[in-house]
Design a protein around this motif. Structure first.
Motif, PDB file in Angstrom:
ATOM      1  N   ALA A 146      36.630  47.830  38.461  1.00 42.73           N
ATOM      2  CA  ALA A 146      36.987  48.541  37.221  1.00 42.73           C
ATOM      3  C   ALA A 146      36.970  47.560  36.049  1.00 42.73           C
ATOM      4  N   MET A 147      37.542  46.368  36.270  1.00 40.82           N
ATOM      5  CA  MET A 147      37.573  45.366  35.205  1.00 40.82           C
ATOM      6  C   MET A 147      36.147  44.908  34.863  1.00 40.82           C
ATOM      7  N   SER A 148      35.328  44.754  35.907  1.00 40.01           N
ATOM      8  CA  SER A 148      33.937  44.332  35.652  1.00 40.01           C
ATOM      9  C   SER A 148      33.189  45.407  34.875  1.00 40.01           C
ATOM     10  N   GLY A 196      44.161  29.412  40.459  1.00 44.33           N
ATOM     11  CA  GLY A 196      45.491  28.886  40.144  1.00 44.33           C
ATOM     12  C   GLY A 196      46.367  29.933  39.496  1.00 44.33           C
ATOM     13  N   ASP A 197      47.492  29.452  39.001  1.00 45.56           N
ATOM     14  CA  ASP A 197      48.477  30.330  38.385  1.00 45.56           C
ATOM     15  C   ASP A 197      48.685  29.859  36.947  1.00 45.56           C
ATOM     16  N   VAL A 198      48.421  30.732  36.044  1.00 45.63           N
ATOM     17  CA  VAL A 198      48.462  30.399  34.629  1.00 45.63           C
ATOM     18  C   VAL A 198      49.855  29.940  34.186  1.00 45.63           C
ATOM     19  N   PHE A 199      50.883  30.315  34.962  1.00 41.72           N
ATOM     20  CA  PHE A 199      52.244  29.895  34.602  1.00 41.72           C
ATOM     21  C   PHE A 199      52.514  28.459  35.054  1.00 41.72           C
ATOM     22  N   MET A 229      40.262  35.147  26.471  1.00 41.55           N
ATOM     23  CA  MET A 229      41.216  35.940  27.257  1.00 41.55           C
ATOM     24  C   MET A 229      40.952  37.391  26.930  1.00 41.55           C
ATOM     25  N   LYS A 230      40.466  38.123  27.927  1.00 43.10           N
ATOM     26  CA  LYS A 230      40.186  39.547  27.667  1.00 43.10           C
ATOM     27  C   LYS A 230      41.183  40.389  28.460  1.00 43.10           C
ATOM     28  N   TYR A 231      41.859  41.235  27.755  1.00 41.83           N
ATOM     29  CA  TYR A 231      42.866  42.111  28.386  1.00 41.83           C
ATOM     30  C   TYR A 231      43.723  41.342  29.382  1.00 41.83           C
ATOM     31  N   PHE A 232      44.137  40.158  28.979  1.00 42.17           N
ATOM     32  CA  PHE A 232      44.959  39.331  29.854  1.00 42.17           C
ATOM     33  C   PHE A 232      46.364  39.187  29.285  1.00 42.17           C
ATOM     34  N   ILE A 233      46.453  38.741  28.036  1.00 46.97           N
ATOM     35  CA  ILE A 233      47.779  38.478  27.458  1.00 46.97           C
ATOM     36  C   ILE A 233      48.537  39.792  27.277  1.00 46.97           C
ATOM     37  N   LEU A 280      34.528  47.431  32.680  1.00 45.89           N
ATOM     38  CA  LEU A 280      34.974  47.358  31.278  1.00 45.89           C
ATOM     39  C   LEU A 280      34.295  46.190  30.559  1.00 45.89           C
ATOM     40  N   THR A 281      34.083  45.096  31.294  1.00 46.68           N
ATOM     41  CA  THR A 281      33.395  43.953  30.698  1.00 46.68           C
ATOM     42  C   THR A 281      31.943  44.307  30.384  1.00 46.68           C
ATOM     43  N   ASN A 282      31.250  44.836  31.398  1.00 41.46           N
ATOM     44  CA  ASN A 282      29.825  45.149  31.187  1.00 41.46           C
ATOM     45  C   ASN A 282      29.642  46.131  30.032  1.00 41.46           C
ATOM     46  N   PHE A 315      38.838  31.053  35.516  1.00 36.66           N
ATOM     47  CA  PHE A 315      40.168  30.744  36.059  1.00 36.66           C
ATOM     48  C   PHE A 315      40.896  32.042  36.378  1.00 36.66           C
ATOM     49  N   ASP A 316      41.308  32.174  37.617  1.00 40.28           N
ATOM     50  CA  ASP A 316      42.045  33.390  38.020  1.00 40.28           C
ATOM     51  C   ASP A 316      42.783  33.068  39.317  1.00 40.28           C
ATOM     52  N   VAL A 317      43.518  34.047  39.814  1.00 42.59           N
ATOM     53  CA  VAL A 317      44.275  33.820  41.061  1.00 42.59           C
ATOM     54  C   VAL A 317      43.299  33.777  42.246  1.00 42.59           C
ATOM     55  N   VAL A 329      51.831  45.259  40.510  1.00 38.57           N
ATOM     56  CA  VAL A 329      50.453  45.760  40.582  1.00 38.57           C
ATOM     57  C   VAL A 329      49.519  44.674  41.128  1.00 38.57           C
ATOM     58  N   TYR A 330      49.775  43.410  40.774  1.00 40.72           N
ATOM     59  CA  TYR A 330      48.907  42.345  41.268  1.00 40.72           C
ATOM     60  C   TYR A 330      49.129  42.110  42.770  1.00 40.72           C
ATOM     61  N   GLU A 331      50.418  42.211  43.216  1.00 36.49           N
ATOM     62  CA  GLU A 331      50.673  42.085  44.662  1.00 36.49           C
ATOM     63  C   GLU A 331      50.043  43.271  45.406  1.00 36.49           C
ATOM     64  N   VAL A 370      40.242  32.734  30.986  1.00 39.61           N
ATOM     65  CA  VAL A 370      41.535  32.698  31.682  1.00 39.61           C
ATOM     66  C   VAL A 370      41.895  34.124  32.108  1.00 39.61           C
ATOM     67  N   GLY A 371      42.138  34.300  33.417  1.00 41.64           N
ATOM     68  CA  GLY A 371      42.356  35.656  33.942  1.00 41.64           C
ATOM     69  C   GLY A 371      41.049  36.420  33.873  1.00 41.64           C
ATOM     70  N   GLY A 372      39.974  35.730  34.226  1.00 46.75           N
ATOM     71  CA  GLY A 372      38.624  36.261  33.993  1.00 46.75           C
ATOM     72  C   GLY A 372      38.061  37.146  35.088  1.00 46.75           C
TER      73      GLY A 372
HETATM   74  C1  LIG Z   1      43.889  43.086  33.434  1.00 45.98           C
HETATM   75  S1  LIG Z   1      42.974  41.949  34.363  1.00 45.98           S
HETATM   76  C2  LIG Z   1      41.751  41.423  33.195  1.00 45.98           C
HETATM   77  C3  LIG Z   1      40.572  40.795  33.857  1.00 45.98           C
HETATM   78  C4  LIG Z   1      39.443  40.355  32.918  1.00 45.98           C
HETATM   79  N1  LIG Z   1      39.905  39.436  31.891  1.00 45.98           N
HETATM   80  C5  LIG Z   1      38.790  41.542  32.288  1.00 45.98           C
HETATM   81  O1  LIG Z   1      39.016  41.861  31.136  1.00 45.98           O
HETATM   82  O2  LIG Z   1      38.036  42.212  33.004  1.00 45.98           O
HETATM   83  C6  LIG Z   1      44.049  40.562  34.453  1.00 45.98           C
HETATM   84  C7  LIG Z   1      43.518  39.399  35.259  1.00 45.98           C
HETATM   85  O3  LIG Z   1      44.503  38.382  35.266  1.00 45.98           O
HETATM   86  C8  LIG Z   1      44.569  37.789  36.540  1.00 45.98           C
HETATM   87  N2  LIG Z   1      45.897  37.183  36.716  1.00 45.98           N
HETATM   88  C9  LIG Z   1      47.073  37.834  36.903  1.00 45.98           C
HETATM   89  N3  LIG Z   1      48.083  36.947  37.043  1.00 45.98           N
HETATM   90  C10 LIG Z   1      47.533  35.711  36.932  1.00 45.98           C
HETATM   91  C11 LIG Z   1      48.074  34.391  36.986  1.00 45.98           C
HETATM   92  N4  LIG Z   1      49.386  34.197  37.172  1.00 45.98           N
HETATM   93  N5  LIG Z   1      47.234  33.349  36.828  1.00 45.98           N
HETATM   94  C12 LIG Z   1      45.896  33.550  36.625  1.00 45.98           C
HETATM   95  N6  LIG Z   1      45.329  34.783  36.566  1.00 45.98           N
HETATM   96  C13 LIG Z   1      46.135  35.852  36.719  1.00 45.98           C
HETATM   97  C14 LIG Z   1      44.320  38.971  37.464  1.00 45.98           C
HETATM   98  O4  LIG Z   1      43.930  38.553  38.751  1.00 45.98           O
HETATM   99  C15 LIG Z   1      43.241  39.724  36.713  1.00 45.98           C
HETATM  100  O5  LIG Z   1      41.945  39.293  37.066  1.00 45.98           O
END
Ligand SMILES: C[S@@+](CC[C@H](N)C(=O)[O-])C[C@H]1O[C@@H](n2cnc3c(N)ncnc32)[C@H](O)[C@@H]1O
Length: 352
Positions: free
Chosen positions: A157-159, A234-237, A249-253, A161-163, A206-208, A140-142, A184-186
């Motif tokens: 859509a993510m913005s 960057g890449d969180v991994f 971390m919102k809806y990230f992990i 949900l945040t607002n 921090f995000d891709v 999905v990210y690709e 992170v993943g913001g």
């Molecule tokens: C489901 S979205 C959530 C976005 C935001 N936290 C929110 O709630 O609106 C996941 C986010 O993680 C980012 N993401 C995905 N893989 C990532 C990685 N390896 N490193 C950093 N960010 C990443 C995506 O680009 C995306 O913005």
């Protein structure tokens, strides 16, 4: 059958409920098509006949009428004599030309790549396939990176949900206790912008790279000082940047399975000072006996299916499951703060 969420329905009510479930995907597709065509944007300006709307959107007038009439019956539009349609409170939420809206969320969740993924739901029960990847040949990210319309819709859509949830969050959770907060993943930075504005701390987003490149313009629109939020791609991994004393971390992990989530949390731990915190912002899948619906109408247990369809091992978890996951990485739960929306804040520290 009587359940906690379904106490003793009559046969008629039970049938209505099941008909409603069967029709639900037709409803979402009508909402998708009308949103994508910009019908709700046009009607927000003024009521218009289906003939005018069809001409503006280059669509077949009779077929468009069938869809708009159905949207009228659903209360999304108002139909007046002469096949004239007008806006309602519902269609106003689906307008997409005035900033991130529920319309972007509707389009993201119901666009064809997602529908194709859902066709693989049954298949994924018998195999290891990830429905989205099976249907679209990539993650999905690709996909959102490679398809500008989908990427833009996803970010908006993510913005949205945040607002939708941020004011309620900032009422009940005090970020001014931290000097620097990193999201992170913001995404494009709506959450970190609001945190910085309300609490006066510094922010890191921090995000891709393909997401952060849209963040500069977005943050400027929020009227933020250029140095208030540092943007890091960057890449969180690979590594989580240091410099923050709290990570949100919102809806990230929830987009990762336990194995990946543990890698991410360990990288966060390396990046945090001893007094550092992680503030997890999530909806929780309710345990048995708890209300199935969030105060704002989201069903976390159903959202968990969407996440399973969309990402490998993605998991919306119960509160206990999140606690267990974080404990495996040395974080201790310090408090849980409900916000009155789908979001709750779970604050974790690194102990003494
Ligand atoms: C489901 S979205 C959530 C976005 C935001 N936290 C929110 O709630 O609106 C996941 C986010 O993680 C980012 N993401 C995905 N893989 C990532 C990685 N390896 N490193 C950093 N960010 C990443 C995506 O680009 C995306 O913005």
């Amino acid at each position: 059958m009587q359940t906690a969420s379904n106490p003793a329905l009559s046969t008629i009510e039970a049938k209505k409920k099941v008909f409603g479930m069967i029709q639900a995907f037709w409803e979402s597709q009508c909402v998708y098509v009308a949103t994508r065509l910009g019908i709700f944007n046009l009607l927000q300006e003024k009521s218009q006949s289906v003939e005018t709307l069809a001409a503006t959107t280059s669509t077949n007038v009779e077929k468009l009428y069938v869809i708009l009439r159905a949207l009228g019956h659903l209360g999304v539009l108002q139909e007046a004599p002469g096949r004239v349609f007008g806006a309602t409170e519902l269609s106003a939420l689906l307008v997409t030309n005035a900033g991130p809206s529920m319309g972007h969320f509707a389009m993201h969740i119901t666009e064809p790549c997602q529908w194709d993924a859902w066709k693989e739901l049954e298949n994924c029960l018998h195999t290891d396939v990830v429905p989205f990847e099976q249907a679209n040949g990539k993650s999905v990210y690709e996909f959102t990176r490679d398809n500008p319309w989908s990427g833009d819709t996803f970010i908006n859509a993510m913005s949205f949900l945040t607002n939708h949830a941020v004011d309620a969050l900032l009422e009940v959770y005090d970020f001014s206790q931290f000097g620097t907060v990193m999201d992170v993943g913001g995404g494009q930075g709506g959450l970190i912008a609001s945190i910085v504005k309300k609490s006066g701390c510094k922010g890191i987003l921090f995000d891709v790279p393909y997401v952060t490149q849209t963040a500069i313009a977005y943050l400027e629109k929020q009227g933020l000082d250029v140095d208030a939020v540092q943007i890091i791609s960057g890449d969180v991994f690979a590594e989580v940047p240091s410099g923050a004393d709290a990570i949100v971390m919102k809806y990230f992990i929830s987009a990762w399975n336990d194995e990946d989530a543990i890698k991410i949390l360990n990288n966060c731990k390396k990046a945090l000072p001893k007094h550092g915190k992680i503030v997890l912002l999530q909806a929780f899948v309710p345990d048995l006996g708890e209300p199935p619906e969030s105060p704002d109408g989201i069903l976390p247990g159903l959202f968990a299916v969407q996440i399973m369809v969309a990402v490998p091992g993605g998991a919306w978890r119960t509160q206990q499951q999140f606690k267990d996951l974080f404990e495996k990485c040395g974080f201790q739960l310090e408090k849980v703060v409900p916000t009155g929306t789908n979001l709750s804040a779970m604050e974790f520290g690194l102990g003494a």
